[in-house]
Design a protein around this motif. Structure first.
Motif, mmCIF file in Angstrom:
data_model
loop_
_atom_site.group_PDB
_atom_site.id
_atom_site.type_symbol
_atom_site.label_atom_id
_atom_site.label_comp_id
_atom_site.label_asym_id
_atom_site.label_seq_id
_atom_site.Cartn_x
_atom_site.Cartn_y
_atom_site.Cartn_z
ATOM 1 N N GLU A 187 51.257 38.802 35.098
ATOM 2 C CA GLU A 187 51.016 39.953 33.655
ATOM 3 C C GLU A 187 51.691 38.917 32.947
ATOM 4 O O GLU A 187 51.300 38.362 31.505
ATOM 5 C CB GLU A 187 51.459 41.070 33.656
ATOM 6 N N TYR A 188 52.908 38.942 32.945
ATOM 7 C CA TYR A 188 53.991 37.218 32.216
ATOM 8 C C TYR A 188 53.079 36.446 31.407
ATOM 9 O O TYR A 188 53.121 35.778 30.616
ATOM 10 C CB TYR A 188 55.204 37.228 32.852
ATOM 11 N N GLN A 189 52.579 35.350 32.929
ATOM 12 C CA GLN A 189 51.535 34.553 32.321
ATOM 13 C C GLN A 189 50.806 34.787 31.600
ATOM 14 O O GLN A 189 50.111 33.688 31.077
ATOM 15 C CB GLN A 189 51.188 33.857 33.698
ATOM 16 N N ILE A 190 49.704 36.134 31.996
ATOM 17 C CA ILE A 190 49.119 36.089 31.044
ATOM 18 C C ILE A 190 48.921 36.327 29.531
ATOM 19 O O ILE A 190 48.236 35.481 28.866
ATOM 20 C CB ILE A 190 47.979 37.403 31.719
ATOM 21 N N ALA A 191 50.116 37.358 29.342
ATOM 22 C CA ALA A 191 50.961 37.470 28.045
ATOM 23 C C ALA A 191 50.911 36.215 27.279
ATOM 24 O O ALA A 191 50.517 35.667 26.143
ATOM 25 C CB ALA A 191 51.345 37.805 28.008
ATOM 26 N N HIS A 192 51.221 34.926 28.368
ATOM 27 C CA HIS A 192 51.563 33.736 27.169
ATOM 28 C C HIS A 192 50.725 32.548 27.394
ATOM 29 O O HIS A 192 50.869 31.626 27.024
ATOM 30 C CB HIS A 192 53.132 32.804 28.071
ATOM 31 N N SER A 193 49.653 33.009 27.539
ATOM 32 C CA SER A 193 48.373 31.448 28.333
ATOM 33 C C SER A 193 47.674 31.795 26.555
ATOM 34 O O SER A 193 47.072 33.307 26.351
ATOM 35 C CB SER A 193 47.872 32.136 29.288
ATOM 36 N N ASP A 194 47.420 30.709 26.172
ATOM 37 C CA ASP A 194 46.422 30.693 24.724
ATOM 38 C C ASP A 194 45.158 30.914 25.226
ATOM 39 O O ASP A 194 44.531 31.600 24.374
ATOM 40 C CB ASP A 194 47.169 29.531 24.884
ATOM 41 N N ALA A 195 44.949 30.942 26.272
ATOM 42 C CA ALA A 195 42.867 31.403 26.246
ATOM 43 C C ALA A 195 43.664 30.809 28.431
ATOM 44 O O ALA A 195 43.596 30.610 28.849
ATOM 45 C CB ALA A 195 42.500 29.806 25.913
ATOM 46 N N ILE A 196 42.091 32.016 28.824
ATOM 47 C CA ILE A 196 41.742 31.834 29.871
ATOM 48 C C ILE A 196 40.630 31.783 30.434
ATOM 49 O O ILE A 196 39.705 32.465 29.515
ATOM 50 C CB ILE A 196 42.781 33.220 30.392
ATOM 51 N N THR A 202 34.811 32.868 29.321
ATOM 52 C CA THR A 202 36.298 32.567 28.504
ATOM 53 C C THR A 202 36.320 33.813 28.529
ATOM 54 O O THR A 202 35.991 35.222 28.208
ATOM 55 C CB THR A 202 35.834 32.086 27.230
ATOM 56 N N TRP A 203 37.558 34.195 29.056
ATOM 57 C CA TRP A 203 37.972 35.306 28.981
ATOM 58 C C TRP A 203 38.699 35.465 27.884
ATOM 59 O O TRP A 203 39.284 37.165 27.861
ATOM 60 C CB TRP A 203 39.213 36.690 30.820
ATOM 61 N N LYS A 204 39.991 35.609 28.140
ATOM 62 C CA LYS A 204 40.495 35.474 26.331
ATOM 63 C C LYS A 204 41.062 34.494 26.245
ATOM 64 O O LYS A 204 40.728 33.168 25.976
ATOM 65 C CB LYS A 204 42.349 36.263 27.017
ATOM 66 N N VAL A 236 38.226 38.408 41.825
ATOM 67 C CA VAL A 236 37.868 38.550 40.279
ATOM 68 C C VAL A 236 37.675 39.669 39.724
ATOM 69 O O VAL A 236 38.203 38.895 38.567
ATOM 70 C CB VAL A 236 36.469 37.732 40.623
ATOM 71 N N GLU A 237 37.177 40.148 40.003
ATOM 72 C CA GLU A 237 37.201 41.711 38.889
ATOM 73 C C GLU A 237 38.502 42.813 38.870
ATOM 74 O O GLU A 237 38.101 42.839 37.408
ATOM 75 C CB GLU A 237 36.439 42.258 39.444
ATOM 76 N N GLU A 238 39.649 42.438 39.300
ATOM 77 C CA GLU A 238 40.798 42.799 39.197
ATOM 78 C C GLU A 238 41.460 42.183 38.728
ATOM 79 O O GLU A 238 42.302 42.325 38.004
ATOM 80 C CB GLU A 238 40.891 43.501 40.456
ATOM 81 N N LEU A 239 40.958 40.810 38.733
ATOM 82 C CA LEU A 239 41.929 40.041 37.613
ATOM 83 C C LEU A 239 41.533 39.853 36.092
ATOM 84 O O LEU A 239 42.161 39.731 35.070
ATOM 85 C CB LEU A 239 42.003 38.183 38.362
ATOM 86 N N GLN A 240 39.887 40.122 36.076
ATOM 87 C CA GLN A 240 39.578 39.709 35.224
ATOM 88 C C GLN A 240 40.100 41.107 34.552
ATOM 89 O O GLN A 240 40.062 41.532 32.850
ATOM 90 C CB GLN A 240 37.924 39.743 35.227
ATOM 91 N N ARG A 241 40.101 42.297 35.112
ATOM 92 C CA ARG A 241 40.534 43.999 33.854
ATOM 93 C C ARG A 241 41.203 43.494 33.483
ATOM 94 O O ARG A 241 41.983 44.321 32.461
ATOM 95 C CB ARG A 241 39.763 45.136 35.170
ATOM 96 N N LEU A 242 42.854 43.045 34.418
ATOM 97 C CA LEU A 242 43.939 43.022 34.189
ATOM 98 C C LEU A 242 44.120 41.799 32.544
ATOM 99 O O LEU A 242 44.949 42.643 31.927
ATOM 100 C CB LEU A 242 44.972 42.180 35.424
ATOM 101 N N VAL A 243 42.822 41.135 33.021
ATOM 102 C CA VAL A 243 43.099 39.734 31.328
ATOM 103 C C VAL A 243 42.452 40.472 30.773
ATOM 104 O O VAL A 243 43.309 40.726 29.495
ATOM 105 C CB VAL A 243 42.047 38.602 31.781
ATOM 106 N N THR A 244 41.722 41.187 30.567
ATOM 107 C CA THR A 244 41.077 41.855 29.287
ATOM 108 C C THR A 244 41.217 43.241 29.161
ATOM 109 O O THR A 244 40.679 44.332 27.875
ATOM 110 C CB THR A 244 39.718 41.869 29.622
ATOM 111 N N GLY A 245 41.906 44.304 30.195
ATOM 112 C CA GLY A 245 42.753 45.510 30.139
ATOM 113 C C GLY A 245 41.520 46.367 30.540
ATOM 114 O O GLY A 245 41.151 47.556 29.411
#
Length: 309
Positions: free
Chosen positions: A181-190, A209-211, A296-305
Motif C-alpha cells: 500500500e505504501y508503494q502504491i501511494a507513492h507511485s506517480d502512475a500504475i 492505466t490504473w493510477k 490481478v483483480e484484487e490488486l486493481q481494487r487496491l489501487v483504484t479503491g
C-alpha cells in the motif's frame, strides 16, 4: 579499533548462520527429510540472486510415520543471506512435535523448469541473533564512519538527487521492501503492460492505466513497441524480461518534469515491476520470498479503491 570489531561481528554472524543449517535438499515434488530433534525450524529457499524460480510454489510438510501435517507459518519479516551470485531467504516457520523423518512436498507450475542448483534449506530460526548482530554492526559503523557520512556521503547524495531531477526526499528507492500500500501511494502512475523484446532490449506496451497519467515525455509512449526503461532498473528490481508477459508497473515521476523537463524523451522509472503469473502477482517480486499474493483483480481494487473493471 572500530574496523576490527566490525570484522569480528560480521564473522560471528556468518558462523551463526552456517551453524543454524540442519538440512539442505534440492527442489523436488516429494522427498524425505530427517530431523534429529523437535522444536522450531525455518524453511528457506536458496538460489541464484533475483531468480523467479520460486514464485508461485507451494510447500507442505507431514510426518513420514503418522502422515499428520505440520503447519507452515508465513514469515512476516524475511531473513536474507546473500552472496555474490546466490541468496537464501527465510520463507516459512514451523514447529516439529518430535524428531524423525518428514515428507516435504512442493507444488507449482515453475517446479519442472526450476534451476537444478536451487535448494530448500532447513535451519534453526535466527531472528533474535540476526537482529542483535545487525544492531551491533550499525552502531559500530556509525561510530567508525560517522564523520565520513557527514562530509562525503550527504553532499554526494544531494548532488545526485539534483542532477537526476528526483527529490532526495522521495520515500524509498526502487526495490525497497515496504508495504504494498505504501508503494502504491507513492507511485506517480500504475499501469498494466505487456513486455516486448527488441534489439535494444525490453519495452512495455501499455494495456491499461490504473493510477495517474503517463507524462508525454515518457520515451516510447504511444508507439507499438511500448515504453522504454533502463536495463539497469529492470535488473535492480530482479525482473528478467519475458516476451509477451504481462506485468503491473508502479512508476516514479520522470526526473526533470517537475520544472518542465529536458527537450527529449525520458525513460520510464519503475518503482516496482510485478509479473502476472496465472492471473496473480506476488509482492515483493524482486526476491524469492513470497510475502503477499493477490489476483490481478484484487490488486486493481487496491489501487483504484474498489473500482476495478
Amino acid at each position: 579499533t572500530g574496523i576490527t570489531l566490525i570484522v569480528r561481528t560480521a564473522k560471528s554472524l556468518a558462523e551463526k548462520t552456517h551453524d543454524a543449517v540442519v538440512a539442505s535438499v534440492p527442489v523436488a515434488a516429494e522427498q524425505r527429510v530427517t530431523f534429529e530433534s523437535a522444536g522450531e525450524y525455518a524453511l528457506n529457499i536458496e538460489g541464484t540472486r533475483f531468480s523467479n524460480d520460486f514464485l508461485g510454489l507451494d510447500y507442505s510438510l507431514e510426518s513420514g510415520e503418522t502422515g499428520l501435517a505440520v503447519p507452515l507459518r508465513s514469515v512476516l519479516f524475511h531473513t536474507h543471506v546473500s552472496g555474490i551470485s546466490r541468496s537464501r531467504t527465510e520463507l516459512k516457520s514451523f514447529e516439529l512435535p518430535a524428531p524423525g523423518t518428514y515428507v516435504l512436498r512442493v507444488r507449482g507450475n515453475r517446479l519442472a523448469s526450476s534451476d537444478p542448483n536451487n535448494r530448500i534449506v532447513f535451519a534453526r530460526p535466527l531472528g533474535g541473533s540476526v537482529v542483535s548482530h545487525v544492531l551491533a554492526l550499525v552502531a559500530l559503523g556509525i561510530l567508525t564512519i560517522g564523520s565520513l557520512v557527514g562530509s562525503i556521503l550527504v553532499p554526494v547524495a544531494v548532488q545526485g538527487g539534483l542532477s537526476s531531477g528526483i527529490s532526495t526526499g522521495r520515500p524509498a528507492p526502487p526495490g525497497a521492501q515496504l508495504p504494498l500500500e505504501y508503494q502504491i501511494a507513492h507511485s506517480d502512475a500504475i499501469i498494466r503492460a505487456r513486455t516486448t523484446l527488441t534489439g535494444a532490449g525490453a519495452r512495455f506496451q501499455v494495456l491499461a492505466t490504473w493510477k495517474g497519467t503517463l507524462h508525454p515525455m515518457t520515451a516510447g509512449l504511444g508507439t507499438a513497441e511500448g515504453l522504454y526503461s533502463e536495463a539497469q532498473a529492470l535488473e535492480r528490481l530482479g525482473y528478467g524480461p519475458v516476451a509477451g508477459q504481462e506485468v503491473i508497473m508502479l512508476l516514479l515521476p520522470l526526473p526533470g518534469t517537475e520544472t518542465g523537463g529536458p527537450p527529449h524523451n525520458i525513460m520510464a522509472q519503475p518503482l516496482e515491476i510485478l509479473p502476472i503469473v496465472d492471473g496473480k502477482v506476488v509482492y515483493p517480486a524482486f526476491n524469492s520470498g513470497v510475502v503477499r499474493e493477490l489476483t490481478v483483480e484484487e490488486l486493481q481494487r487496491l489501487v483504484t479503491g474498489g473500482q476495478a473493471n
